[in-house]
Design an enzyme around this catalytic site. Structure first.
Site, short mmCIF file in Angstrom:
data_model
loop_
_atom_site.label_atom_id
_atom_site.label_comp_id
_atom_site.label_asym_id
_atom_site.label_seq_id
_atom_site.Cartn_x
_atom_site.Cartn_y
_atom_site.Cartn_z
N GLU A 155 0.84 -1.19 0.00
CA GLU A 155 0.00 0.00 0.00
C GLU A 155 0.88 1.25 0.00
O GLU A 155 1.86 1.34 0.72
CB GLU A 155 -0.93 0.00 1.22
CG GLU A 155 -1.95 -1.12 1.15
CD GLU A 155 -3.01 -1.02 2.24
OE1 GLU A 155 -3.44 0.11 2.55
OE2 GLU A 155 -3.39 -2.06 2.79
N CYS A 263 -2.64 -6.94 5.52
CA CYS A 263 -2.01 -8.21 5.14
C CYS A 263 -1.31 -8.92 6.30
O CYS A 263 -1.68 -10.03 6.66
CB CYS A 263 -1.01 -7.98 4.00
SG CYS A 263 -1.79 -7.49 2.45
#
Length: 447
Positions: A155, A263
């Protein structure tokens, strides 16, 4: 190629936009009508640098579209990617695969002709086998090849990661689907991106193993930071010293308040649960998960200790709410545990984040959300840097000192040099570095 992307969240939207930019004809599908309508108007539901412009340019070129309709786009597609969420399941920590299997059932009924079904979502080992079983059960006549193609997107740097990947992992059983997947990623051959064809189960495990290893590196250096504080060593020097070893590498060796995000927390936990179910427990990863959970609240205790051991009634200014810079993602962000622990101890919390305040409002109560860093620091007793956004790296320290009740900075990301901050009249506490914690605590004891 004609591609259908099921799921228009972070992975689906970034992947779909990038594949369209390669020249493929991509349709992103989502059941959330409000999200699809927003995307049609180029209102991007997530913050990712460069994504808004990438989506807009490919929509204008006619290569990228958005719909809630399932049958038509899937029936026309050569490749169907499943990019739906796989959150941690309540109660046991396993990955919730209900969205994946629901997508598989719908694909089974809509696919026409030979179709490659690609699991892009992060899933436990064996999920591809079950996806294939679900499709065969729902429609025995479906002509499909089920492939694993995990994403490795960071990200804040997702577009660059997709277009210039370290590797492309494709897991399949048999040769069907190999040529199709080679064609999907053919544009990346120009960048000499290595493509690894392997078994489906190996591909699924590669994703989990990679994230678990990186989470372990973060946790390792955080524990080294604690030892550095005890023995008077500098964790940044230690990190650089070991990172220069090519066998180790420098990435993910930055001490801080622990990992978060969409994640690492859920993937490490899911891997632990999978291994336990197989009777092959992963003790290193189990310990990593435990240490990281404890680390976040330990950072709150660090703030309390720096404030003289008592925080009740004091104002704490938090700079940075998202789990990392250049995203609006608040999932498992260290700030959540830190703020909760500070509030439990009676602190009054103000906060500022360039992109994370709207999602934070949905999660955190009794927080004063500020207009900027200086507004957050107004009359504060301590300033805490939690997320290392660039705008926090060059704060006007004179202005900060003038606005704060007590000039105390707790830098949980080590983005400042102690001498620079102390020179402006601050007391300074960081993570794993000599000279600040010890000197400060001696001052507190003397008072």
């Amino acid at each position: 190629m004609r591609i259908a992307m099921i799921g228009s969240g972070y992975v689906g939207l970034v992947s779909g936009a990038c594949l369209a930019d390669f020249g493929h004809d991509v349709t992103c599908i989502d059941k959330d009508a409000a999200k699809i309508e927003a995307l049609k108007q180029n209102r991007i539901p997530i913050y990712e640098p460069g994504l808004e412009a990438l989506v807009a340019s490919n929509v204008r070129a006619g290569r990228l579209s958005f719909t809630t309709e399932f049958g038509g786009p899937v029936g026309d597609a050569d490749v169907v990617f499943i990019a739906v969420g796989t959150p941690s399941r309540r109660g046991d920590g396993h990955a919730d695969l209900s969205y994946v299997y629901a997508a598989a059932r719908e694909i089974a009924m809509a696919a026409k002709g030979f179709t490659v079904v690609v699991t892009k979502s992060t899933v436990p080992v064996g999920t591809g086998d079950e996806v294939e079983r679900v499709i065969r059960e729902a429609n025995p006549d479906a002509d499909v090849a089920v492939v694993s193609n995990p994403e490795f997107l960071r990200e804040g740097a997702a577009i660059a990661d997709f277009k210039r990947p370290d590797r492309i992992v494709v897991g399949l059983e048999g040769e069907r689907g190999k040529d199709v997947m080679s064609e999907v990623y053919r544009p990346l051959y120009l960048n000499q991106a290595p493509i690894l064809f392997t078994s489906r189960r190996s591909s699924e495990l590669i994703k989990y193993a990679a994230n678990a290893f990186l989470a372990m590196k973060i946790t390792f250096i955080n524990e080294m930071a604690d030892l550095c504080e005890s023995v008077g060593a500098d964790v940044q020097a230690v990190s650089r010293g070991i990172g220069l070893d090519n066998r180790i590498g420098s990435k993910f060796l930055h001490a801080g308040p622990g990992y978060g995000g969409s994640c690492f927390p859920k993937d490490t936990l899911a891997l632990v649960k999978t291994a336990q179910d197989q009777g092959t427990p992963l003790r290193l990863i189990e310990t990593t998960v435990s240490i990281n959970d404890q680390r976040k609240r330990a950072m709150a205790r660090k703030v309390i200790q720096a404030s003289g051991g008592e925080i009740r009634g004091k104002k704490v200014a938090i700079l940075g709410l998202t789990f990392k810079p250049n995203t609006d993602d608040m999932r498992e962000a260290p700030s959540l545990s830190i703020i909760q622990a500070l509030q439990d101890a009676g602190a009054l919390v103000s906060a500022f984040d360039p992109e994370g305040m709207e999602p934070a409002r949905q999660i955190l109560g009794n927080v004063d959300y500020a207009a900027d860093a200086y507004d957050a620091a107004q009359d504060a007793d301590v300033l805490v840097i939690v997320t290392e956004w660039d705008i926090f790296r060059a704060l006007d320290l004179k202005r900060l000192k003038a606005t704060m009740r007590t000039p105390l900075m707790v830098d949980l990301r080590n983005i400042y040099r102690r001498d620079d901050v102390v020179r402006e009249g601050f007391r300074y506490v960081s993570v794993g570095r000599p000279g600040d914690d010890a000197a400060f605590l001696l001052d507190v004891a003397a008072e």
